[in-house]
Design a protein around this motif. Structure first.
Motif, PDB file in Angstrom:
ATOM      1  N   LEU A  75      46.645  39.598  45.120  1.00  0.00           N
ATOM      2  CA  LEU A  75      46.395  38.272  45.684  1.00  0.00           C
ATOM      3  C   LEU A  75      44.886  38.075  45.664  1.00  0.00           C
ATOM      4  CD1 LEU A  75      47.457  35.720  47.117  1.00  0.00           C
ATOM      5  CD2 LEU A  75      47.060  36.926  49.275  1.00  0.00           C
ATOM      6  N   VAL A  76      44.428  37.087  44.912  1.00  0.00           N
ATOM      7  CA  VAL A  76      42.998  36.878  44.709  1.00  0.00           C
ATOM      8  C   VAL A  76      42.591  35.559  45.342  1.00  0.00           C
ATOM      9  CG1 VAL A  76      41.169  36.627  42.991  1.00  0.00           C
ATOM     10  CG2 VAL A  76      43.116  38.146  42.526  1.00  0.00           C
ATOM     11  N   ARG A  77      41.545  35.606  46.173  1.00  0.00           N
ATOM     12  CA  ARG A  77      40.992  34.376  46.737  1.00  0.00           C
ATOM     13  C   ARG A  77      39.482  34.451  46.698  1.00  0.00           C
ATOM     14  NH1 ARG A  77      39.801  34.945  52.602  1.00  0.00           N
ATOM     15  NH2 ARG A  77      40.635  36.993  53.119  1.00  0.00           N
ATOM     16  N   VAL A  78      38.856  33.303  46.602  1.00  0.00           N
ATOM     17  CA  VAL A  78      37.406  33.190  46.492  1.00  0.00           C
ATOM     18  C   VAL A  78      36.877  32.655  47.816  1.00  0.00           C
ATOM     19  CG1 VAL A  78      35.529  32.029  45.267  1.00  0.00           C
ATOM     20  CG2 VAL A  78      37.563  32.785  44.014  1.00  0.00           C
ATOM     21  N   VAL A  79      35.873  33.318  48.362  1.00  0.00           N
ATOM     22  CA  VAL A  79      35.280  32.839  49.618  1.00  0.00           C
ATOM     23  C   VAL A  79      33.935  32.160  49.411  1.00  0.00           C
ATOM     24  CG1 VAL A  79      36.546  34.442  51.085  1.00  0.00           C
ATOM     25  CG2 VAL A  79      34.336  35.122  50.162  1.00  0.00           C
ATOM     26  N   ARG A  80      33.375  32.297  48.209  1.00  0.00           N
ATOM     27  CA  ARG A  80      32.172  31.543  47.837  1.00  0.00           C
ATOM     28  C   ARG A  80      32.172  31.389  46.323  1.00  0.00           C
ATOM     29  NH1 ARG A  80      27.021  34.116  49.924  1.00  0.00           N
ATOM     30  NH2 ARG A  80      27.224  35.476  48.113  1.00  0.00           N
ATOM     31  N   GLY A  81      32.071  30.151  45.846  1.00  0.00           N
ATOM     32  CA  GLY A  81      32.026  29.905  44.416  1.00  0.00           C
ATOM     33  C   GLY A  81      33.394  29.601  43.824  1.00  0.00           C
ATOM     34  N   ALA A  82      33.549  29.932  42.521  1.00  0.00           N
ATOM     35  CA  ALA A  82      34.786  29.650  41.796  1.00  0.00           C
ATOM     36  C   ALA A  82      34.928  30.636  40.648  1.00  0.00           C
ATOM     37  CB  ALA A  82      34.768  28.222  41.246  1.00  0.00           C
ATOM     38  N   ILE A  83      36.170  30.944  40.290  1.00  0.00           N
ATOM     39  CA  ILE A  83      36.455  31.823  39.160  1.00  0.00           C
ATOM     40  C   ILE A  83      37.565  31.217  38.311  1.00  0.00           C
ATOM     41  CG2 ILE A  83      35.775  33.935  40.374  1.00  0.00           C
ATOM     42  CD1 ILE A  83      38.784  34.563  40.750  1.00  0.00           C
ATOM     43  N   LEU A  84      37.644  31.668  37.079  1.00  0.00           N
ATOM     44  CA  LEU A  84      38.811  31.411  36.242  1.00  0.00           C
ATOM     45  C   LEU A  84      39.566  32.728  36.223  1.00  0.00           C
ATOM     46  CD1 LEU A  84      40.415  29.552  34.356  1.00  0.00           C
ATOM     47  CD2 LEU A  84      39.182  30.621  32.467  1.00  0.00           C
ATOM     48  N   ASP A  85      40.768  32.742  36.788  1.00  0.00           N
ATOM     49  CA  ASP A  85      41.563  33.960  36.863  1.00  0.00           C
ATOM     50  C   ASP A  85      42.676  33.902  35.822  1.00  0.00           C
ATOM     51  OD1 ASP A  85      41.678  36.127  39.419  1.00  0.00           O
ATOM     52  OD2 ASP A  85      43.320  36.198  37.975  1.00  0.00           O
ATOM     53  N   VAL A  86      42.939  35.032  35.186  1.00  0.00           N
ATOM     54  CA  VAL A  86      43.934  35.130  34.125  1.00  0.00           C
ATOM     55  C   VAL A  86      44.931  36.219  34.481  1.00  0.00           C
ATOM     56  CG1 VAL A  86      44.288  35.652  31.678  1.00  0.00           C
ATOM     57  CG2 VAL A  86      42.256  34.398  32.394  1.00  0.00           C
ATOM     58  N   ALA A  87      46.221  35.943  34.235  1.00  0.00           N
ATOM     59  CA  ALA A  87      47.286  36.934  34.409  1.00  0.00           C
ATOM     60  C   ALA A  87      48.034  37.063  33.085  1.00  0.00           C
ATOM     61  CB  ALA A  87      48.248  36.508  35.507  1.00  0.00           C
ATOM     62  N   VAL A  88      48.275  38.308  32.651  1.00  0.00           N
ATOM     63  CA  VAL A  88      48.985  38.588  31.405  1.00  0.00           C
ATOM     64  C   VAL A  88      50.248  39.370  31.738  1.00  0.00           C
ATOM     65  CG1 VAL A  88      48.867  39.676  29.129  1.00  0.00           C
ATOM     66  CG2 VAL A  88      46.798  38.706  30.152  1.00  0.00           C
ATOM     67  N   ASP A  89      51.397  38.909  31.245  1.00  0.00           N
ATOM     68  CA  ASP A  89      52.672  39.584  31.471  1.00  0.00           C
ATOM     69  C   ASP A  89      52.755  40.834  30.592  1.00  0.00           C
ATOM     70  OD1 ASP A  89      55.278  40.409  31.863  1.00  0.00           O
ATOM     71  OD2 ASP A  89      56.178  38.445  31.461  1.00  0.00           O
ATOM     72  N   LEU A  90      52.806  42.001  31.214  1.00  0.00           N
ATOM     73  CA  LEU A  90      52.898  43.271  30.487  1.00  0.00           C
ATOM     74  C   LEU A  90      54.271  43.920  30.619  1.00  0.00           C
ATOM     75  CD1 LEU A  90      49.404  44.806  31.352  1.00  0.00           C
ATOM     76  CD2 LEU A  90      50.096  43.528  29.315  1.00  0.00           C
ATOM     77  N   ARG A  91      55.267  43.155  31.066  1.00  0.00           N
ATOM     78  CA  ARG A  91      56.613  43.707  31.258  1.00  0.00           C
ATOM     79  C   ARG A  91      57.355  43.743  29.926  1.00  0.00           C
ATOM     80  NH1 ARG A  91      59.151  39.638  34.997  1.00  0.00           N
ATOM     81  NH2 ARG A  91      57.996  38.328  33.549  1.00  0.00           N
ATOM     82  N   GLN A  92      57.568  44.947  29.404  1.00  0.00           N
ATOM     83  CA  GLN A  92      58.331  45.118  28.156  1.00  0.00           C
ATOM     84  C   GLN A  92      59.697  44.457  28.313  1.00  0.00           C
ATOM     85  OE1 GLN A  92      57.561  46.727  25.218  1.00  0.00           O
ATOM     86  NE2 GLN A  92      55.500  47.274  25.872  1.00  0.00           N
ATOM     87  N   GLY A  93      60.122  43.692  27.324  1.00  0.00           N
ATOM     88  CA  GLY A  93      61.428  43.042  27.348  1.00  0.00           C
ATOM     89  C   GLY A  93      61.463  41.717  28.085  1.00  0.00           C
ATOM     90  N   SER A  94      60.385  41.332  28.734  1.00  0.00           N
ATOM     91  CA  SER A  94      60.326  40.059  29.443  1.00  0.00           C
ATOM     92  C   SER A  94      60.234  38.917  28.430  1.00  0.00           C
ATOM     93  CB  SER A  94      59.093  40.041  30.355  1.00  0.00           C
ATOM     94  OG  SER A  94      58.805  38.721  30.776  1.00  0.00           O
ATOM     95  N   PRO A  95      60.867  37.771  28.706  1.00  0.00           N
ATOM     96  CA  PRO A  95      60.749  36.635  27.787  1.00  0.00           C
ATOM     97  C   PRO A  95      59.314  36.116  27.657  1.00  0.00           C
ATOM     98  CG  PRO A  95      62.086  36.039  29.701  1.00  0.00           C
ATOM     99  CD  PRO A  95      61.758  37.496  29.821  1.00  0.00           C
ATOM    100  N   THR A  96      58.450  36.453  28.621  1.00  0.00           N
ATOM    101  CA  THR A  96      57.057  36.012  28.554  1.00  0.00           C
ATOM    102  C   THR A  96      56.111  37.185  28.284  1.00  0.00           C
ATOM    103  OG1 THR A  96      56.902  36.129  30.973  1.00  0.00           O
ATOM    104  CG2 THR A  96      57.435  33.981  30.012  1.00  0.00           C
ATOM    105  N   PHE A  97      56.638  38.310  27.786  1.00  0.00           N
ATOM    106  CA  PHE A  97      55.806  39.481  27.492  1.00  0.00           C
ATOM    107  C   PHE A  97      54.647  39.097  26.567  1.00  0.00           C
ATOM    108  CE2 PHE A  97      54.751  43.025  24.620  1.00  0.00           C
ATOM    109  CZ  PHE A  97      54.280  43.927  25.550  1.00  0.00           C
ATOM    110  N   GLY A  98      53.431  39.515  26.945  1.00  0.00           N
ATOM    111  CA  GLY A  98      52.247  39.247  26.136  1.00  0.00           C
ATOM    112  C   GLY A  98      51.638  37.872  26.354  1.00  0.00           C
ATOM    113  N   GLN A  99      52.320  36.997  27.077  1.00  0.00           N
ATOM    114  CA  GLN A  99      51.775  35.666  27.337  1.00  0.00           C
ATOM    115  C   GLN A  99      50.860  35.712  28.560  1.00  0.00           C
ATOM    116  OE1 GLN A  99      54.792  32.606  27.454  1.00  0.00           O
ATOM    117  NE2 GLN A  99      55.943  33.577  25.810  1.00  0.00           N
TER     118      GLN A  99
END
Length: 135
Positions: A75-99
């Motif tokens: 769980l990521v939150r920013v208390v000063r400023g701003a970020i671009l956060d990225v999440a990548v699906d690494l679950r083998q066999g998932s329909p969104t694997f690698g996305q």
């Protein structure tokens, strides 16, 4: 306390924005509450709490992940400023694997990104001198 939950293109990754209750002194916001999150269908417990600071704009951190049985949600939150956060699906066999999905998380918006276990997460800083908390 209210809680707004937005599902991203990969449905397991969510933007969570707790209600802010403010007055002339500032505001109060409940960033995490087990009972409230359980009511919203999010049932997880955090293993650790981290704090990150980057002095320079353009700093890149990531992509981090833990392999099972040590996989953990973030769980990521920013208390000063701003970020671009990225999440990548690494679950083998998932329909969104690698996305991946991304979102701007900022102190101004008061939003947070919830990245499940078995996903990689990383972020880049838009501006200098900001702080983030990771649970």
């Amino acid at each position: 306390m209210g809680l707004s939950i937005e599902t991203l293109a990969i449905p397991e990754v969510k933007i969570i924005t707790p209600a802010r209750h403010g007055d002339e002194r500032g505001f109060f916001s409940e960033s995490w509450s087990r009972p409230r999150w359980h009511e919203a269908g999010i049932t997880l417990d955090f293993v650790q709490d981290n704090h990150a600071y980057s002095a320079q704009a353009g700093t890149l951190r990531g992509l981090h992940f833990q392999v099972p049985p040590f996989a953990q949600a973030k769980l990521v939150r920013v208390v000063r400023g701003a970020i671009l956060d990225v999440a990548v699906d690494l679950r083998q066999g998932s329909p969104t694997f690698g996305q991946h999905v991304s979102a701007e998380i900022s102190a101004r918006q008061g939003n947070q990104i919830l990245i499940p276990g078995n996903y990689s997460g990383g972020c880049g800083w838009h501006v200098a001198n900001h702080l983030i908390f990771l649970a």
